[in-house]
Design a protein around this motif. Structure first.
Motif, mmCIF file in Angstrom:
data_model
loop_
_atom_site.group_PDB
_atom_site.id
_atom_site.type_symbol
_atom_site.label_atom_id
_atom_site.label_comp_id
_atom_site.label_asym_id
_atom_site.label_seq_id
_atom_site.Cartn_x
_atom_site.Cartn_y
_atom_site.Cartn_z
ATOM 1 N N ARG A 1 27.286 56.437 38.551
ATOM 2 C CA ARG A 1 28.339 56.319 37.534
ATOM 3 C C ARG A 1 27.789 55.648 36.272
ATOM 4 N N TRP A 2 26.669 54.985 36.416
ATOM 5 C CA TRP A 2 26.064 54.309 35.255
ATOM 6 C C TRP A 2 25.231 55.307 34.439
ATOM 7 N N MET B 1 29.767 49.298 40.747
ATOM 8 C CA MET B 1 29.263 50.410 39.932
ATOM 9 C C MET B 1 28.000 51.016 40.548
ATOM 10 N N THR C 1 31.776 48.620 31.866
ATOM 11 C CA THR C 1 30.497 48.041 31.426
ATOM 12 C C THR C 1 29.503 49.127 31.037
ATOM 13 N N ASN C 2 29.505 50.220 31.811
ATOM 14 C CA ASN C 2 28.583 51.324 31.487
ATOM 15 C C ASN C 2 28.935 51.921 30.124
ATOM 16 N N LEU D 1 31.935 46.379 37.407
ATOM 17 C CA LEU D 1 30.477 46.310 37.494
ATOM 18 C C LEU D 1 29.995 46.054 38.922
#
Ligand code: NAD
Length: 258
Positions: A114-115, A110, A161-162, A107
């Motif tokens: 990419r999210w 990130m 996380t995404n 994260l």
């Protein structure tokens, strides 16, 4: 609260419980999606395999093998729902949201690029197309919508996380939408939550993490696409009318999120 008569759809032939029904599977060129398309075709459905145009020959081959129709389409396109509706003028009985991507990074590192695509493919497009296809009446009464979550959406996962946020979103979406879809459209909405499954997506995972995924499964093996496909097909069956708003883990009791 109004009560209505339950009208279970009789199954004429249990060798082909989906005979006469039309099913569309997103991300169906390969992996879990191709297996879902194959099991739904085996169960008698007329199948439409949707995948991004870049999958070209692979999508055409998968569809050909199953006697299915290929629909090259990016599910994140603004007009995706309209193009799906145009491809199934007689409507749909089963809609399987399987398309998904990963763009792993811790994260702290990130970047937005990419999210956003992970949330767009895995969650936002599911919400957009489902809403539009239900509103347009494309999904018949008695229809089935099956989305693809992940145990990462239950437990989270390092570096994802995404992806975990998108799959947790799918679980929330299914729970929130199910009662409304049943009441307004007579359609059920459920999700599968696969654990580690052997596909091209997970072949890109570093070997040690892949081995951990296999060993966290109480069957002592990586899951197979067909495991997820059979659960999806069970949700899709006419006899599954009373199963709504559920998330079924297909993970061999994976320790992740246990
Ligand atoms: N393999 C696993 O261990 C695992 C675990 C949990 C959940 N899942 C989920 O299962 C689903 C299928 O995964 P898989 O392992 O078969 O992956 P995969 O990468 O082998 O296949 C995914 C398919 O989705 C398609 N796709 C990607 N973006 C698309 C878009 N914008 N429009 C249309 N199609 C698109 C790809 O072209 C590909 O054919 C995904 O939602 C994934 O997140 C997989």
């Amino acid at each position: 609260i109004e009560l209505t008569a339950a009208a279970p759809a009789p199954v004429a032939d249990w060798a082909a419980p989906l005979a006469g029904r039309t099913a569309l599977v997103t991300g169906a060129a390969r992996g879990i999606g191709a297996s879902v398309a194959s099991v739904l075709a085996r169960d008698g459905a007329r199948v439409i395999c949707l995948d991004v145009p870049q999958t070209g020959d692979e999508l055409a081959r998968t569809a050909d093998t199953l006697g299915a129709t290929a629909l090259p389409l990016d599910i994140t396109a603004d007009d995706a729902a309209q193009r799906i509706a145009a491809a199934v003028p007689d409507g749909l009985d089963v809609l399987v949201h399987n398309a998904g991507i990963t763009r792993d990074r811790r994260l702290a590192n990130m970047p937005a690029d990419r999210w956003a695509p992970v949330l767009d493919v895995n969650l936002d497009s599911v919400l957009r197309t489902t809403d539009a296809l239900l509103a347009a009446g494309t999904v018949h009464r008695g229809g089935r919508i099956v989305a693809t979550a992940s145990i990462a959406g239950i437990a989270g996962n390092n570096g994802q996380t995404n992806y975990a946020a998108s799959k947790a979103g799918i679980i929330g979406l299914v729970r929130a939408l199910a009662p409304r879809a049943a009441a307004d459209h007579g359609v059920t909405v459920n999700a599968v939550a696969p654990g580690f499954i052997e596909t091209k997506m997970t072949a890109a995972v570093p070997l040690l993490i892949r081995e951990a995924g296999r060993r966290m499964n109480s069957l002592g093996q990586g899951g197979l696409p067909v495991d997820v496909a059979e659960t999806t097909a069970w949700f899709a069956q006419p006899a599954s009318t009373a199963v709504n708003g559920q998330v079924v883990r297909v993970c061999g009791q994976s320790l992740l999120g246990a």
